[in-house]
Motif scaffolding. Structure first.
Motif, mmCIF file in Angstrom:
data_model
loop_
_atom_site.group_PDB
_atom_site.id
_atom_site.type_symbol
_atom_site.label_atom_id
_atom_site.label_comp_id
_atom_site.label_asym_id
_atom_site.label_seq_id
_atom_site.Cartn_x
_atom_site.Cartn_y
_atom_site.Cartn_z
ATOM 1 N N UNK A 92 0.800 -1.223 0.000
ATOM 2 C CA UNK A 92 0.000 0.000 0.000
ATOM 3 C C UNK A 92 0.829 1.267 0.000
ATOM 4 N N UNK A 93 1.973 1.228 -0.666
ATOM 5 C CA UNK A 93 2.812 2.418 -0.751
ATOM 6 C C UNK A 93 3.675 2.667 0.473
ATOM 7 N N UNK A 94 3.760 1.695 1.400
ATOM 8 C CA UNK A 94 4.543 1.875 2.620
ATOM 9 C C UNK A 94 5.408 0.639 2.887
ATOM 10 N N UNK A 95 6.587 0.867 3.442
ATOM 11 C CA UNK A 95 7.413 -0.229 3.924
ATOM 12 C C UNK A 95 6.940 -0.597 5.323
ATOM 13 N N UNK A 96 6.700 -1.889 5.549
ATOM 14 C CA UNK A 96 6.214 -2.369 6.848
ATOM 15 C C UNK A 96 7.089 -3.526 7.317
ATOM 16 N N UNK A 97 7.257 -3.621 8.612
ATOM 17 C CA UNK A 97 8.008 -4.743 9.168
ATOM 18 C C UNK A 97 7.110 -5.972 9.130
ATOM 19 N N UNK A 98 7.559 -6.987 8.407
ATOM 20 C CA UNK A 98 6.824 -8.238 8.313
ATOM 21 C C UNK A 98 7.293 -9.229 9.374
ATOM 22 N N UNK A 99 8.589 -9.164 9.707
ATOM 23 C CA UNK A 99 9.160 -10.075 10.699
ATOM 24 C C UNK A 99 10.365 -9.411 11.341
ATOM 25 N N UNK A 100 10.558 -9.669 12.625
ATOM 26 C CA UNK A 100 11.731 -9.185 13.343
ATOM 27 C C UNK A 100 12.145 -10.238 14.353
ATOM 28 N N UNK A 101 13.451 -10.428 14.477
ATOM 29 C CA UNK A 101 13.985 -11.313 15.514
ATOM 30 C C UNK A 101 15.219 -10.656 16.096
ATOM 31 N N UNK A 102 15.400 -10.819 17.396
ATOM 32 C CA UNK A 102 16.585 -10.322 18.070
ATOM 33 C C UNK A 102 16.926 -11.303 19.186
ATOM 34 N N UNK A 103 18.194 -11.606 19.317
ATOM 35 C CA UNK A 103 18.619 -12.467 20.417
ATOM 36 C C UNK A 103 19.990 -12.026 20.897
ATOM 37 N N UNK A 104 20.193 -12.183 22.186
ATOM 38 C CA UNK A 104 21.466 -11.806 22.760
ATOM 39 C C UNK A 104 22.564 -12.695 22.181
#
Length: 124
Positions: free
Chosen positions: A72-84
């Motif tokens: 829809x004309x925008x960049x969106x976060x589909x997935x995120x992961x973070x680990x120490x």
């Protein structure tokens, strides 16, 4: 799982609790390494970042991945992961073992408990 919590955060209240506690440390982040790949209507970014807590100067280094989609004309976060970083966990465990050793010479007996205490303090 959040970067500095062993508790799965799968409800709004648990997710909010994590971020409220994390933000109390007044973190500032720096991306140390970033590898971006761009495709048709998607992009990914993987790398390493480090947060420094303004309240006590402690640091948390983690690896991350983001997947973005263009909708829809925008960049969106589909997935995120973070680990120490695993190296950080090993260092924390070793430091906890040193600080929890007794005169019996069994310095490794409390690594897990000490590591959990350090992580708990980091997000408290």
């Amino acid at each position: 799982l959040p970067t500095v919590s062993d508790l799965p955060r799968d409800t709004y209240d648990l997710i909010k609790d994590y971020f409220v506690k994390f933000l109390k440390g007044e973190p500032s982040g720096e991306i140390l390494e970033s590898f971006v790949h761009v495709g048709d209507n998607w992009a990914s970014d993987v790398g390493i970042y480090e947060f420094t807590m303004a309240t006590d100067g402690s640091k948390v280094r983690g690896r991350f991945s983001f997947v973005y989609v263009y909708e829809g004309g925008e960049w969106k976060i589909s997935h995120h992961h973070s680990s120490q970083m695993p190296e950080e966990m090993t260092r924390i465990g070793a430091e906890a073992a040193d600080s929890n050793s007794d005169d019996s010479g069994d310095s490794g007996s409390n690594i897990l408990g000490g590591g959990i205490a350090v992580l708990g303090a980091a997000i408290a």
